[in-house]
Design a protein around this motif. Structure first.
Motif, short mmCIF file in Angstrom:
data_model
loop_
_atom_site.label_atom_id
_atom_site.label_comp_id
_atom_site.label_asym_id
_atom_site.label_seq_id
_atom_site.Cartn_x
_atom_site.Cartn_y
_atom_site.Cartn_z
N VAL A 10 -83.01 35.74 88.73
CA VAL A 10 -82.18 36.32 87.67
C VAL A 10 -82.53 37.79 87.46
O VAL A 10 -81.65 38.63 87.28
N ALA A 11 -83.82 38.11 87.51
CA ALA A 11 -84.24 39.51 87.34
C ALA A 11 -83.71 40.37 88.47
O ALA A 11 -83.23 41.49 88.24
N GLN A 12 -83.77 39.90 89.71
CA GLN A 12 -83.25 40.66 90.85
C GLN A 12 -81.74 40.82 90.77
O GLN A 12 -81.20 41.89 91.05
N ALA A 13 -81.05 39.77 90.40
CA ALA A 13 -79.59 39.83 90.28
C ALA A 13 -79.19 40.78 89.15
O ALA A 13 -78.23 41.55 89.28
N SER A 14 -79.95 40.74 88.06
CA SER A 14 -79.67 41.64 86.94
C SER A 14 -79.89 43.10 87.34
O SER A 14 -79.10 43.97 86.97
N GLN A 15 -80.96 43.36 88.09
CA GLN A 15 -81.24 44.72 88.55
C GLN A 15 -80.14 45.21 89.49
O GLN A 15 -79.69 46.35 89.39
N ALA A 16 -79.68 44.36 90.39
CA ALA A 16 -78.61 44.74 91.31
C ALA A 16 -77.31 45.03 90.55
O ALA A 16 -76.59 45.99 90.86
N GLU A 17 -77.04 44.22 89.54
CA GLU A 17 -75.84 44.44 88.73
C GLU A 17 -75.94 45.75 87.94
O GLU A 17 -74.96 46.48 87.83
N LYS A 18 -77.11 46.08 87.44
CA LYS A 18 -77.30 47.35 86.72
C LYS A 18 -77.09 48.54 87.65
O LYS A 18 -76.47 49.53 87.26
N GLU A 19 -77.58 48.44 88.88
CA GLU A 19 -77.41 49.53 89.84
C GLU A 19 -75.93 49.71 90.18
O GLU A 19 -75.45 50.85 90.26
N ASP A 20 -75.20 48.60 90.38
CA ASP A 20 -73.78 48.68 90.67
C ASP A 20 -73.01 49.27 89.49
O ASP A 20 -72.11 50.10 89.66
N SER A 21 -73.38 48.85 88.29
CA SER A 21 -72.73 49.36 87.09
C SER A 21 -73.00 50.86 86.92
O SER A 21 -72.10 51.62 86.57
N HIS A 22 -74.24 51.28 87.19
CA HIS A 22 -74.59 52.70 87.08
C HIS A 22 -73.80 53.52 88.09
O HIS A 22 -73.29 54.59 87.77
N LEU A 23 -73.68 53.02 89.31
CA LEU A 23 -72.92 53.72 90.34
C LEU A 23 -71.45 53.85 89.94
O LEU A 23 -70.85 54.93 90.10
N ALA A 24 -70.87 52.79 89.39
CA ALA A 24 -69.48 52.85 88.94
C ALA A 24 -69.32 53.86 87.81
O ALA A 24 -68.34 54.63 87.78
N ASN A 25 -70.28 53.90 86.89
CA ASN A 25 -70.22 54.87 85.80
C ASN A 25 -70.31 56.31 86.32
O ASN A 25 -69.63 57.20 85.82
N VAL A 26 -71.16 56.53 87.31
CA VAL A 26 -71.31 57.88 87.88
C VAL A 26 -70.01 58.30 88.57
O VAL A 26 -69.58 59.45 88.43
N VAL A 27 -69.38 57.41 89.30
CA VAL A 27 -68.12 57.73 89.97
C VAL A 27 -67.03 58.05 88.95
O VAL A 27 -66.31 59.05 89.08
N ILE A 28 -66.93 57.23 87.92
CA ILE A 28 -65.91 57.47 86.88
C ILE A 28 -66.20 58.78 86.16
O ILE A 28 -65.29 59.58 85.92
N LEU A 29 -67.46 59.03 85.83
CA LEU A 29 -67.82 60.28 85.17
C LEU A 29 -67.54 61.48 86.07
O LEU A 29 -67.09 62.52 85.59
N GLY A 30 -67.77 61.33 87.36
CA GLY A 30 -67.48 62.41 88.29
C GLY A 30 -66.01 62.76 88.32
O GLY A 30 -65.63 63.94 88.34
N ILE A 31 -65.15 61.75 88.33
CA ILE A 31 -63.70 61.98 88.33
C ILE A 31 -63.27 62.64 87.02
O ILE A 31 -62.50 63.61 87.02
N VAL A 32 -63.80 62.16 85.91
CA VAL A 32 -63.46 62.74 84.61
C VAL A 32 -63.95 64.19 84.53
O VAL A 32 -63.24 65.07 84.04
N MET A 33 -65.15 64.45 85.01
CA MET A 33 -65.70 65.82 84.97
C MET A 33 -64.90 66.76 85.87
O MET A 33 -64.65 67.91 85.50
N ALA A 34 -64.49 66.28 87.04
CA ALA A 34 -63.68 67.12 87.92
C ALA A 34 -62.35 67.48 87.25
O ALA A 34 -61.93 68.64 87.28
N TYR A 35 -61.72 66.52 86.61
CA TYR A 35 -60.48 66.79 85.89
C TYR A 35 -60.72 67.75 84.73
O TYR A 35 -59.95 68.69 84.52
N ALA A 36 -61.78 67.53 83.97
CA ALA A 36 -62.08 68.39 82.82
C ALA A 36 -62.39 69.82 83.26
O ALA A 36 -61.93 70.78 82.64
N LEU A 37 -63.14 69.97 84.34
CA LEU A 37 -63.46 71.31 84.83
C LEU A 37 -62.21 72.01 85.35
O LEU A 37 -62.03 73.22 85.14
#
Length: 184
Positions: A10-37
């Motif tokens: 469960v700890a390993q699965a939770s860590q993998a899910e957090k990493e995937d979630s963080h990557l998705a947030n970074v991609v979304i933030l990157g798109i938003v920042m590119a549009y804002a800039l």
């Protein structure tokens, strides 16, 4: 095949899910920042070109190119500072409401504020705004609209048969008004 305790899995699965979630947030933030800039740069370039007469008047009253660029850059940085303040207030309101809502479901919900990421975003926006202001005012022609030689040239007026354009007799001696110079 390896047998592991459930808690380890469960700890390993939770860590993998957090990493995937963080990557998705970074991609979304990157798109938003590119549009804002892009919107920030577009707004600044449009603003500078729309204020060409004002900058031409500053140039004609004796302001140097460096002073005019400094004014435009300081206005851009001030706009970023005001936008940062508004975003802090709105994010604070959203996080406060989110905390109140989550506290009804969970005891003591965690509140994580990514200050390092926020500082990086503000720095990027400030640098982009300053660079866009410098580039938008980089060419002296942008400030004056036309060169000084054209400003001091004789004024063409309608005259002659069939409305042909010619120079008036007094055009080379007539002073050009301040408003006329700013239009040129």
């Amino acid at each position: 095949m390896r047998i592991e305790p459930v808690s380890t899995y469960v700890a390993q699965a939770s860590q993998a899910e957090k990493e995937d979630s963080h990557l998705a947030n970074v991609v979304i933030l990157g798109i938003v920042m590119a549009y804002a800039l892009l919107a920030l740069v577009n707004t600044l370039v449009t603003s500078v070109s729309a204020r060409r007469r004002e900058m031409g008047a500053l140039s004609l009253t004796g302001a140097t190119h460096r002073q005019i660029v400094g004014i435009v850059v300081s206005e851009a940085v001030l706009a970023v500072a005001v936008g940062t303040l508004v975003s802090i207030l709105s994010a604070g309101a959203v996080l406060g409401l989110q905390h109140v809502t989550l506290s009804r479901v969970i005891d003591h919900p965690p509140l994580a504020l990514p200050w390092a990421d926020f500082l990086q975003i503000v720095t990027l926006c400030t640098a982009t705004a300053a660079l866009a202001a410098i580039v938008a005012t980089a060419h002296p022609r942008t400030l004056r609209g036309r060169t000084h030689e054209r400003v001091n040239a004789p004024v063409a007026r309608k005259g002659g048969p069939c409305g042909t354009r010619g120079l008036s007799a007094d055009a080379d001696r007539a002073p050009i008004s301040f408003a006329r110079r700013a239009r040129l």
